[in-house]
Scaffold this active site. Structure first.
Site, PDB file in Angstrom:
ATOM      1  N   TRP A  87       0.823  -1.216   0.000  1.00 29.79           N
ATOM      2  CA  TRP A  87       0.000   0.000   0.000  1.00 29.79           C
ATOM      3  C   TRP A  87       0.856   1.264   0.000  1.00 29.79           C
ATOM      4  O   TRP A  87       0.330   2.358   0.067  1.00 29.79           O
ATOM      5  CB  TRP A  87      -0.937   0.008   1.215  1.00 29.79           C
ATOM      6  CG  TRP A  87      -0.271  -0.426   2.471  1.00 29.79           C
ATOM      7  CD1 TRP A  87       0.421   0.347   3.349  1.00 29.79           C
ATOM      8  CD2 TRP A  87      -0.246  -1.755   2.989  1.00 29.79           C
ATOM      9  NE1 TRP A  87       0.896  -0.403   4.381  1.00 29.79           N
ATOM     10  CE2 TRP A  87       0.490  -1.707   4.202  1.00 29.79           C
ATOM     11  CE3 TRP A  87      -0.781  -2.980   2.565  1.00 29.79           C
ATOM     12  CZ2 TRP A  87       0.720  -2.848   4.974  1.00 29.79           C
ATOM     13  CZ3 TRP A  87      -0.553  -4.100   3.346  1.00 29.79           C
ATOM     14  CH2 TRP A  87       0.188  -4.025   4.527  1.00 29.79           C
ATOM     15  N   GLU A 127      -5.251   0.821   6.028  1.00 35.25           N
ATOM     16  CA  GLU A 127      -5.333   1.255   7.424  1.00 35.25           C
ATOM     17  C   GLU A 127      -6.466   0.553   8.164  1.00 35.25           C
ATOM     18  O   GLU A 127      -6.329   0.190   9.328  1.00 35.25           O
ATOM     19  CB  GLU A 127      -5.492   2.774   7.515  1.00 35.25           C
ATOM     20  CG  GLU A 127      -4.259   3.569   7.097  1.00 35.25           C
ATOM     21  CD  GLU A 127      -3.028   3.245   7.933  1.00 35.25           C
ATOM     22  OE1 GLU A 127      -3.167   2.682   9.033  1.00 35.25           O
ATOM     23  OE2 GLU A 127      -1.912   3.548   7.472  1.00 35.25           O
ATOM     24  N   LEU A 131     -10.030 -12.633   8.593  1.00 33.46           N
ATOM     25  CA  LEU A 131      -9.234 -11.490   9.033  1.00 33.46           C
ATOM     26  C   LEU A 131      -9.670 -10.979  10.413  1.00 33.46           C
ATOM     27  O   LEU A 131      -8.891 -10.320  11.102  1.00 33.46           O
ATOM     28  CB  LEU A 131      -9.320 -10.354   8.001  1.00 33.46           C
ATOM     29  CG  LEU A 131      -8.250  -9.274   8.049  1.00 33.46           C
ATOM     30  CD1 LEU A 131      -6.844  -9.857   7.991  1.00 33.46           C
ATOM     31  CD2 LEU A 131      -8.440  -8.263   6.928  1.00 33.46           C
ATOM     32  N   GLY A 132     -10.895 -11.313  10.818  1.00 33.15           N
ATOM     33  CA  GLY A 132     -11.339 -10.949  12.155  1.00 33.15           C
ATOM     34  C   GLY A 132     -11.952  -9.565  12.275  1.00 33.15           C
ATOM     35  O   GLY A 132     -11.922  -8.780  11.336  1.00 33.15           O
ATOM     36  N   TYR A 174      -7.468   7.465  14.979  1.00 34.28           N
ATOM     37  CA  TYR A 174      -6.235   7.004  14.344  1.00 34.28           C
ATOM     38  C   TYR A 174      -6.324   7.036  12.819  1.00 34.28           C
ATOM     39  O   TYR A 174      -5.471   7.622  12.140  1.00 34.28           O
ATOM     40  CB  TYR A 174      -5.859   5.588  14.803  1.00 34.28           C
ATOM     41  CG  TYR A 174      -4.848   4.992  13.850  1.00 34.28           C
ATOM     42  CD1 TYR A 174      -3.531   5.422  13.871  1.00 34.28           C
ATOM     43  CD2 TYR A 174      -5.226   4.080  12.862  1.00 34.28           C
ATOM     44  CE1 TYR A 174      -2.604   4.944  12.952  1.00 34.28           C
ATOM     45  CE2 TYR A 174      -4.317   3.599  11.945  1.00 34.28           C
ATOM     46  CZ  TYR A 174      -3.013   4.036  11.999  1.00 34.28           C
ATOM     47  OH  TYR A 174      -2.113   3.582  11.077  1.00 34.28           O
ATOM     48  N   ASP A 201      -1.079   5.468  17.105  1.00 29.49           N
ATOM     49  CA  ASP A 201      -1.537   4.083  17.224  1.00 29.49           C
ATOM     50  C   ASP A 201      -0.775   3.425  18.371  1.00 29.49           C
ATOM     51  O   ASP A 201      -0.069   4.097  19.126  1.00 29.49           O
ATOM     52  CB  ASP A 201      -1.325   3.332  15.905  1.00 29.49           C
ATOM     53  CG  ASP A 201       0.137   2.998  15.697  1.00 29.49           C
ATOM     54  OD1 ASP A 201       0.985   3.761  16.185  1.00 29.49           O
ATOM     55  OD2 ASP A 201       0.432   1.969  15.071  1.00 29.49           O
ATOM     56  N   CYS A 230      11.438  -0.442  18.468  1.00 30.49           N
ATOM     57  CA  CYS A 230      10.883  -0.129  19.798  1.00 30.49           C
ATOM     58  C   CYS A 230       9.745  -1.096  20.104  1.00 30.49           C
ATOM     59  O   CYS A 230       8.600  -0.707  20.308  1.00 30.49           O
ATOM     60  CB  CYS A 230      10.403   1.320  19.826  1.00 30.49           C
ATOM     61  SG  CYS A 230      10.085   1.966  21.483  1.00 30.49           S
ATOM     62  N   CYS A 263      17.309  -1.209  21.300  1.00 27.62           N
ATOM     63  CA  CYS A 263      17.671   0.193  21.536  1.00 27.62           C
ATOM     64  C   CYS A 263      19.007   0.569  20.876  1.00 27.62           C
ATOM     65  O   CYS A 263      19.214   1.723  20.501  1.00 27.62           O
ATOM     66  CB  CYS A 263      17.718   0.469  23.033  1.00 27.62           C
ATOM     67  SG  CYS A 263      16.140   0.157  23.876  1.00 27.62           S
ATOM     68  N   CYS A 288      18.318   2.101  17.627  1.00 26.91           N
ATOM     69  CA  CYS A 288      17.260   3.121  17.579  1.00 26.91           C
ATOM     70  C   CYS A 288      17.834   4.516  17.334  1.00 26.91           C
ATOM     71  O   CYS A 288      18.804   4.925  17.972  1.00 26.91           O
ATOM     72  CB  CYS A 288      16.471   3.108  18.881  1.00 26.91           C
ATOM     73  SG  CYS A 288      15.096   4.280  18.904  1.00 26.91           S
ATOM     74  N   CYS A 331      16.258   9.013  24.485  1.00 26.98           N
ATOM     75  CA  CYS A 331      15.150   8.287  25.123  1.00 26.98           C
ATOM     76  C   CYS A 331      15.285   8.267  26.648  1.00 26.98           C
ATOM     77  O   CYS A 331      16.249   7.717  27.197  1.00 26.98           O
ATOM     78  CB  CYS A 331      15.098   6.864  24.581  1.00 26.98           C
ATOM     79  SG  CYS A 331      13.744   5.884  25.262  1.00 26.98           S
TER      80      CYS A 331
END
Length: 362
Positions: A26, A48, A91-92, A131, A149, A201, A208, A211, A217
């Site tokens: 997508w 989404e 897919l639920g 969202y 999210d 994360c 980390c 990251c 952080c």
DNA sequence: GACGCGTGGCG
DNA sequence: TCGCCAAGCGT
């Protein structure tokens, strides 16, 4: 001072994103994005909605299937609801499929088949919440929307060491995201935050060392990133019991029914079952069956839903005279793959008829 | 704000 | 094995 700091955050994150771009169906390619192109709003919206509480891995084949079958939102709006539900089967969270169809119809009827390009207008459509409206606005329309999210919640609560428990911390998290979301490349920023949460994360054992925020952080400075976000303890999952009946007639057809449009597995197809109760009422065999027949026990299947565990005793009877049922319909076993059967029902049928379904490929 | 709502993968 | 939980939404 703070503005300078946040600009630095953006550069770190977008730099990381450009080096670790994930090729998802997508998304548009980086060269296209560099030319100022945006992804198709229909593709962004469809992905989404499918990705709500669902993994990328699970979504990929469904996304490809929907796009091939319904290339535009108007095609989806004009599709029979039963076909959309059958395509979504497995897919639920089936309310998503019902709302997906309603949303497509609203875009076709009220917006000339063109998705609205603001967060507010998107938010008014069925199945689009805080969202998804922000995500589509940012990714498809380059709007400076604060996309939050579960991934972003995790990244932000760690980055700022937010100790307020979820979901109470949501407004604070939203404010932090709004503060650091750039006017330039807001869609890439949102996707970068989510990719970071999905790959670096992570909830357990975050990487980390890899990251881009590991110098900033606060949770890492406290040596305890896994402690964030703080969540309340969950309740125990109750067990419900029931029986499912696989009724076959003398032409190798199976008795199916359609569930109510609301609630659990709403609008989906099922085999006849008893009520699902916290204890066994009666013996869950002949007395509760949809018709008198020579019912044979095939064993028990277990299926875990979001808020309870279901144990279904499966029974099968053959050579039933078809007109003995006054509701539902008799479906040839060869057509089972095309039915809107949720996974729990496929499990029950497979328990009684091991070769009932064609294995999915790819 | 709390609850109802699927499924499959993973440590 | 089994608890955790994933790019949430509607009521």
């Amino acid at each position: 001072m703070r503005h300078v700091k946040m600009t630095y955050h953006n550069k770190l994150l977008l730099g990381w994103y450009d080096r670790h771009h994930r090729d998802l169906p997508w998304r548009i390619s980086p060269p296209m994005a560099a030319r100022g192109q945006s992804a198709d709003p229909y593709h962004v919206w469809l992905s989404e909605v499918m990705l709500q509480q669902t993994t990328v891995q699970a979504v990929k084949p469904y996304f490809q299937k929907f796009l091939a079958r319904w290339p535009t939102v108007v095609d989806l709006a004009n599709a029979p609801t039963e076909e959309v539900m059958a395509a979504w089967a497995g897919l639920g969270y089936y309310a998503r499929a019902r709302n997906l169809k309603k949303c497509a119809e609203a875009v076709a009827a009220d917006h000339n088949g063109i998705f609205p390009d603001t967060e507010e207008a998107l938010r008014a459509l069925p199945g689009i919440g805080d969202y998804t409206s922000a995500a589509v606005a940012a990714i498809a329309f380059n709007r400076q929307a604060a996309v939050v999210d579960g991934n972003v919640e995790r990244v932000i609560t760690r980055l700022f060491a937010i100790t307020d428990a979820m979901p109470g911390a949501k407004p604070l998290i939203k404010a932090k995201v709004a503060m650091i979301t750039p006017k330039d490349r807001p869609g890439d920023f949102a996707q970068a935050m989510m990719d970071l949460g999905a790959t670096i994360c992570t909830p357990k054992r975050p990487a980390c060392v890899l990251c881009p925020f590991n110098g900033e952080c606060l949770a890492l400075k406290l040596h305890d990133p896994e402690h964030f976000p703080v969540k309340a303890a969950k309740k125990a999952k109750p067990v419900r019991l029931g029986a499912a009946y696989i009724a076959l007639d003398d032409q190798n057809r199976i008795l199916l029914r359609k569930r109510e449009d609301k609630g659990l597995l709403g609008g989906m197809t099922e085999v006849p079952t008893t009520e699902w109760t916290s204890r066994i009422d009666g013996d869950h065999t002949d007395a509760s069956a949809p018709m008198a027949a020579d019912w044979r026990a095939c064993g028990v299947i277990t299926h875990v839903f979001t808020h309870f565990e279901l144990r279904l005793s499966v029974f099968r009877a053959d050579n039933i005279t078809a007109n003995t049922s006054n509701h539902g319909w008799w479906e040839p076993l060869a057509n089972l793959d095309a039915q809107a059967l949720p996974t729990v029902m496929k499990k029950a049928i497979t328990q009684a008829i091991p070769q009932a379904f064609t294995p999915e490929k790819g």
